[in-house]
Every structure is written in structure tokens, then in C-alpha cells.
Design a protein around this motif. Structure first.
Motif, PDB file in Angstrom:
ATOM      1  N   ASN A 121       0.863  -1.168   0.000  1.00 44.83           N
ATOM      2  CA  ASN A 121       0.000   0.000   0.000  1.00 44.83           C
ATOM      3  C   ASN A 121       0.903   1.221   0.000  1.00 44.83           C
ATOM      4  OD1 ASN A 121      -2.055   1.783   0.160  1.00 44.83           O
ATOM      5  ND2 ASN A 121      -2.893   1.034   2.089  1.00 44.83           N
ATOM      6  N   ILE A 122       1.085   1.824  -1.135  1.00 39.37           N
ATOM      7  CA  ILE A 122       1.984   2.968  -1.284  1.00 39.37           C
ATOM      8  C   ILE A 122       1.379   4.225  -0.663  1.00 39.37           C
ATOM      9  CG2 ILE A 122       3.192   4.427  -2.951  1.00 39.37           C
ATOM     10  CD1 ILE A 122       3.391   2.043  -4.772  1.00 39.37           C
ATOM     11  N   ALA A 123       0.087   4.352  -0.651  1.00 41.64           N
ATOM     12  CA  ALA A 123      -0.556   5.554  -0.160  1.00 41.64           C
ATOM     13  C   ALA A 123      -0.309   5.741   1.343  1.00 41.64           C
ATOM     14  CB  ALA A 123      -2.053   5.511  -0.445  1.00 41.64           C
ATOM     15  N   SER A 124      -0.243   4.673   2.118  1.00 42.94           N
ATOM     16  CA  SER A 124      -0.058   4.806   3.572  1.00 42.94           C
ATOM     17  C   SER A 124       1.392   4.971   3.954  1.00 42.94           C
ATOM     18  CB  SER A 124      -0.658   3.601   4.286  1.00 42.94           C
ATOM     19  OG  SER A 124       0.089   2.440   3.939  1.00 42.94           O
ATOM     20  N   ALA A 125       2.299   4.810   3.067  1.00 42.25           N
ATOM     21  CA  ALA A 125       3.712   4.879   3.411  1.00 42.25           C
ATOM     22  C   ALA A 125       4.248   6.260   3.410  1.00 42.25           C
ATOM     23  CB  ALA A 125       4.533   4.070   2.426  1.00 42.25           C
TER      24      ALA A 125
END
Length: 110
Positions: free
Chosen positions: A106-110
């Protein structure tokens, strides 16, 4: 009429050239051996051929100890490459590829 004659002539010339070619290949084999070393080599090859025919598919000039050593080496190789009791080492292996489980990123939460 002319085409029939020309085809017969070309056929005869093809047969003549092939017979010369085959004679050229077989002529050295029909000659006597002049070199003594070559004569010994040919003699040994003929002797081995008769021994091989007499052995019936087994090793030439082998005894029980040699056969046992060969079987031990074949068993060692079979064990090293996944063989064993009841495994046919002469057949092609059954390959099964399984895709590994990949965790989602999940790139958005990183």
C-alpha cells in the motif's frame, strides 16, 4: 521427345557421379592396412566388437566386482539427484511450479 532424352541423360549423369562418390568413400576401407599400428588398432576394434556381441549388452570383460562397483556408482548418482527405491531415473521429471504468495504493497499509507 527431347525432354525425355535430356531427363534420361541427367539421370545417368547423377547416378554416375553418386557411384564415383560412394566408391571414393569405400575405397580406403577396402585397401589392406600398410601401417602396423593401424593394423593393430583395427584388429583390436574387431576383437572388441566380437566381445561386445558375446556380452549381450553388458560391459565387455567385466566380472562380478566390476558390476557391483558400477551399480554402487549408479545408486550414488541416483541418490544425489533425487532417485531411490521405486523412482524411475530414466523418465523426464514432473516439474511443478508454484507462484509465491506476494503481500500487497500500500503505497498511499507509506
Amino acid at each position: 521427345m527431347l525432354s525425355v532424352v535430356s531427363s534420361k541423360v541427367s539421370l545417368c549423369s547423377a547416378i554416375a557421379s553418386q557411384s564415383v562418390r560412394y566408391f571414393g568413400l569405400s575405397a580406403p576401407a577396402a585397401q589392406k592396412v600398410s601401417d602396423p599400428i593401424q593394423g593393430l588398432f583395427v584388429e583390436k576394434i574387431k576383437e572388441y566388437a566380437t566381445k561386445k556381441a558375446a556380452a549381450g549388452g553388458k560391459m565387455v570383460d567385466s566380472n562380478a566386482a566390476t558390476e557391483a562397483q558400477l551399480q554402487a556408482e549408479l545408486d550414488k548418482v541416483a541418490k544425489a539427484y533425487g532417485g531411490g527405491a521405486g523412482v524411475d531415473m530414466t523418465s523426464f521429471p514432473d516439474l511443478k511450479f508454484v507462484d509465491p504468495a506476494i503481500e500487497p504493497i500500500n503505497i498511499a499509507s507509506a
